[in-house]
Scaffold this motif. Structure first.
Motif, PDB file in Angstrom:
ATOM      1  N   ASP A  90     -13.991   4.840  -3.740  1.00 50.86           N
ATOM      2  CA  ASP A  90     -14.453   5.748  -2.787  1.00 50.86           C
ATOM      3  C   ASP A  90     -12.993   6.571  -2.813  1.00 50.86           C
ATOM      4  N   GLY A  91     -12.433   6.555  -2.578  1.00 56.88           N
ATOM      5  CA  GLY A  91     -10.835   7.766  -2.860  1.00 56.88           C
ATOM      6  C   GLY A  91      -9.827   6.625  -2.183  1.00 56.88           C
ATOM      7  N   GLY A  92      -8.381   7.168  -3.070  1.00 54.62           N
ATOM      8  CA  GLY A  92      -7.512   6.059  -2.826  1.00 54.62           C
ATOM      9  C   GLY A  92      -6.060   7.453  -2.365  1.00 54.62           C
ATOM     10  N   PHE A  93      -5.316   6.887  -1.775  1.00 53.77           N
ATOM     11  CA  PHE A  93      -4.547   7.233  -1.101  1.00 53.77           C
ATOM     12  C   PHE A  93      -2.909   7.727  -2.203  1.00 53.77           C
ATOM     13  N   ARG A  94      -2.446   8.596  -2.311  1.00 51.46           N
ATOM     14  CA  ARG A  94      -0.639   8.876  -2.932  1.00 51.46           C
ATOM     15  C   ARG A  94      -0.071   9.719  -1.683  1.00 51.46           C
ATOM     16  N   ALA A  95       1.207   9.280  -2.032  1.00 51.00           N
ATOM     17  CA  ALA A  95       1.911  10.070  -0.720  1.00 51.00           C
ATOM     18  C   ALA A  95       1.544  10.670   0.077  1.00 51.00           C
ATOM     19  N   GLY A 149       1.217  -1.116  -0.235  1.00 53.36           N
ATOM     20  CA  GLY A 149      -0.225  -0.001  -0.386  1.00 53.36           C
ATOM     21  C   GLY A 149       1.247   1.328   0.091  1.00 53.36           C
ATOM     22  N   ASP A 150      -0.203   2.119   0.259  1.00 51.26           N
ATOM     23  CA  ASP A 150       1.033   3.353  -0.163  1.00 51.26           C
ATOM     24  C   ASP A 150       1.024   3.841   1.225  1.00 51.26           C
ATOM     25  N   ASN A 151       0.796   3.563   2.044  1.00 53.09           N
ATOM     26  CA  ASN A 151       0.753   3.511   3.854  1.00 53.09           C
ATOM     27  C   ASN A 151       1.763   1.894   4.218  1.00 53.09           C
ATOM     28  N   VAL A 200       5.572  -7.708  -7.487  1.00 50.88           N
ATOM     29  CA  VAL A 200       4.893  -6.897  -6.484  1.00 50.88           C
ATOM     30  C   VAL A 200       3.561  -5.836  -7.784  1.00 50.88           C
ATOM     31  N   LEU A 201       2.906  -5.143  -6.750  1.00 52.04           N
ATOM     32  CA  LEU A 201       2.022  -4.582  -7.458  1.00 52.04           C
ATOM     33  C   LEU A 201       1.948  -2.908  -5.741  1.00 52.04           C
ATOM     34  N   PHE A 202       2.023  -1.847  -6.565  1.00 54.11           N
ATOM     35  CA  PHE A 202       2.192  -0.869  -5.322  1.00 54.11           C
ATOM     36  C   PHE A 202       1.479   0.030  -5.916  1.00 54.11           C
ATOM     37  N   GLU A 203       1.089   0.384  -4.544  1.00 56.71           N
ATOM     38  CA  GLU A 203      -0.176   1.608  -4.694  1.00 56.71           C
ATOM     39  C   GLU A 203       0.345   2.949  -4.585  1.00 56.71           C
ATOM     40  N   GLY A 204       2.328   2.942  -3.970  1.00 56.45           N
ATOM     41  CA  GLY A 204       2.318   4.550  -3.658  1.00 56.45           C
ATOM     42  C   GLY A 204       3.164   4.979  -4.842  1.00 56.45           C
TER      43      GLY A 204
END
Length: 638
Positions: A172-177, A84-86, A313-317
């Motif tokens: 609904d929403g995503g996370f970035r940085a 995840g981003d986190n 690997v899949l990375f959101e951030g």
């Protein structure tokens, strides 16, 4: 041991792929894919009418090839390590779990009236459910169109309207940085002008507790919880030439082009390039850092790895959050073996220094790759030395949204690598460099435009709803060939070098200068992080050289440094490459995939700031305002 073990073996296979393409590709198609029905013919094409057919009348299904056929052998193997981003968020998804989720979502799509050939727009961050949504569409024969989660409501609406989508799948929403991005709100705005969308499925990623419209919208978790839905959906038999997806890419005219890729050729081409170019073995961990919203993510995060049964690997951030060591922390955590990223990311990380790299054990890395633009030799050397520890081969891959997969690329173990060169063509790719008169270039390092003489399996088939534009853009400039729009040269050893887009070649006092060459010279200076060079109208030279330069953190912007950079370029290239204007740039205008938007820099350099055009793809528009404000001061500089 590499799959292709020597230059001699490469040349023998390449020769066969060019001289006997039907035999070569039929063998690969049987080796890499499972077919419900074999083809009647391997290839028929007419470049003059931009008509191309591979594996005519063959029948197969993309998700059967990615998932079903692995169930007896690697059901419990990890398909994705999701990060995840986190950094505290992570998930492991096996092939069996992915198969179950894809079947369930395919059942949802069918229950909502989605049929073979319908278009489904997917607007999501880099979460596992994005891959699930893509594969669920492919399972039932719906055409997916993934739109990068950073696009504006206007850009999203344009694409939904262009492909006439019936459904949108979002979050609904995503996370970035570390920041929450309200993607559903963007979809709501876009859909005000998209009456054709009948249903919206919303995955609860950010816990925003939104109120959904019961007439048109449904939560993902509620949809898949329906006990009436089957756990298995029969994979739809698809013709090799049926469309698999539409992917939008920016056109020079501003109107986005909906590039259409089909089943047979595209799936084969992503499968073979994933295995051969990255020399991936069944027990290795692969990480392509691209967003699935771009072709690199389609080919090398989803289809190529899954068809082969690899672990990715899949990375959101982003590489800079929470700090600039994030990539290397992930490499160490999952013991990544093969790593594929963009030069813009490498330059951004190099700018912050190697201390971030040294915090982590990245000794698992065996091969590095780059994609998206030519990598300048200085960034290549930083990558090779600090990340590759002076021994990992780097595959500098040249290809395009329209090509589906790698076109010109080094193969590990085949040839010595030259920093900044994409080396040699992949199997079945027949490149030629043409001079201004349309003749093949005759001398080493003679520059020209890169064209391809015959089709390869991954080539796009059309632009959605506009075949005429497809023909005009790619097949009319040089009749009988695919026109790449990129400038290139071949050196005395036959290595290919990409100079940049044809319109990124400057003509200064009658001399042709590639912007990439000048940029590479500027970034040789230890204080420079990044540079972008464009031409601008010059009363004497025709075109002058205008350089936008980003310095490393903490370096002072001085006139002395400007003079040093001007002299450095003169020394590296010659007096003809004297920079006319040098402007400091704290940031450069980039698309959300990290490409520098040079057309905007050209307008700023020419003082035509009222004609900037569509800015919907820009990651940070404030960068442009700052550059415009400071451009008037730059005129007196160099």
């Amino acid at each position: 041991m590499a799959y292709v073990k020597s230059r001699e073996e490469y040349e023998s296979l390449y020769k066969e792929s060019i001289e006997n393409p039907d035999v070569f590709w039929a063998e690969q198609a049987r080796k890499y894919l499972s077919w419900e029905k074999e083809w009647d013919f391997v290839l028929q094409y007419d470049f003059n009418d931009a008509r191309i057919e591979w594996f005519g009348e063959g029948v197969l299904n993309a998700t059967y090839n990615c998932l079903d056929r692995h169930m007896d052998s690697i059901k419990d193997k990890i398909a994705y390590y999701w990060e995840g981003d986190n950094p505290a968020e992570e998930r492991i998804v096996t092939y069996g779990e992915l198969y179950a989720q894809v079947n369930k979502m395919a059942a949802v799509l069918k229950s909502k009236g989605i049929q073979k050939g319908d278009r489904v727009v997917i607007y999501m961050p880099m979460i596992v459910e994005l891959a699930v949504a893509v594969l669920a569409c492919a399972r039932i024969g719906a055409i997916h169109s993934v739109i990068f989660g950073g696009f504006s409501a206007e850009a999203l609406a344009n694409r939904i309207q262009d492909c006439e989508a019936k459904m949108v799948i979002t979050v609904d929403g995503g996370f970035r940085a570390g920041k929450s991005i309200p993607l559903k709100a963007t979809v709501d705005t876009a859909l005000k002008t998209c009456p054709g969308v009948e249903i919206v499925i919303v995955f609860n990623r950010a816990g925003l507790q939104l109120e959904l419209d019961p007439n048109r919208e449904i939560w993902w978790h509620e949809a898949i919880a329906d006990t009436d839905l089957p756990d298995y959906v029969e994979p739809e038999p698809m013709n090799a030439e049926d469309p698999l997806f539409i992917l939008y890419t920016s056109g020079s005219t501003g109107k986005p082009k909906g590039v259409v890729h089909t089943h047979g050729g595209y799936l084969l081409y992503t499968a073979i390039t994933t295995r051969i170019v990255f020399d991936l073995k069944d027990d290795e961990i692969f990480w392509c850092t691209a967003d699935i919203g771009w072709i690199t993510g389609h080919s090398y995060c989803i289809y190529g790895p899954l068809i082969n049964g690899f672990t990715s690997v899949l990375f959101e951030g982003v590489p800079s959050y929470p700090d600039f060591d994030r990539f290397w922390q992930i490499v160490a955590k999952y013991r990544v073996n093969k790593f594929y990223t963009a030069p813009t990311a490498i330059r951004a990380l190099a700018k912050e220094g190697e201390a971030h790299v040294k915090k982590h054990d990245i000794s698992s890395l065996k091969l590095l790759g780059t994609v998206g633009e030519p990598i300048n030799p200085e960034a290549w050397r930083w990558y090779y030395h600090h990340i590759g520890r002076d021994w990992c081969p780097i595959v500098d891959t040249w290809w395009q949204t329209e090509t589906g997969g790698h076109m010109i690329t080094p193969l590990p173990a085949v040839t010595p690598i030259k920093p900044g060169s994409c080396s040699f063509p992949f199997f079945g790719v027949d490149p030629i460099i043409l001079d201004e008169s349309g003749e093949e270039t005759k001398y080493p390092n003679q520059e020209g435009v890169l064209c391809i003489r015959r089709p390869w399996p991954g080539i796009a088939r059309t632009l959605y709803g506009d075949h005429e534009r497809f023909k005009e853009t790619y097949f009319s400039q040089v009749p009988g060939m695919y026109f790449t729009g990129d400038g290139a040269k071949k050196d005395e050893d036959g290595y290919f070098w990409i100079i940049g887009r044809v319109d990124d070649v400057l003509n200064v006092s009658g001399h042709r200068l590639g912007t990439a060459e000048i940029e590479s010279a500027i970034v040789l200076h230890e204080d420079v992080a990044e540079a972008a060079v464009v031409g601008y109208p010059h009363s004497i030279k025709g075109q002058g050289i205008y350089a936008f330069v980003t310095l490393n953190t903490g370096v002072s912007k001085t006139d002395v440094l400007k003079k040093e950079l001007v002299l450095l370029v003169r020394r590296e290239i010659g007096p003809i490459a004297t920079i006319d204007v040098l402007q400091w740039a704290d940031g450069l205008p980039k698309t959300r995939s990290g490409k520098i938007m040079r057309r905007i820099l050209k307008k700023i350099a020419a003082g035509k700031t009222a004609e900037l055009g569509d800015l919907s793809t820009i990651a940070d528009p404030s960068v442009i305002e700052k550059l415009i404000k400071e451009s008037t001061l730059a005129g007196e500089s160099a």
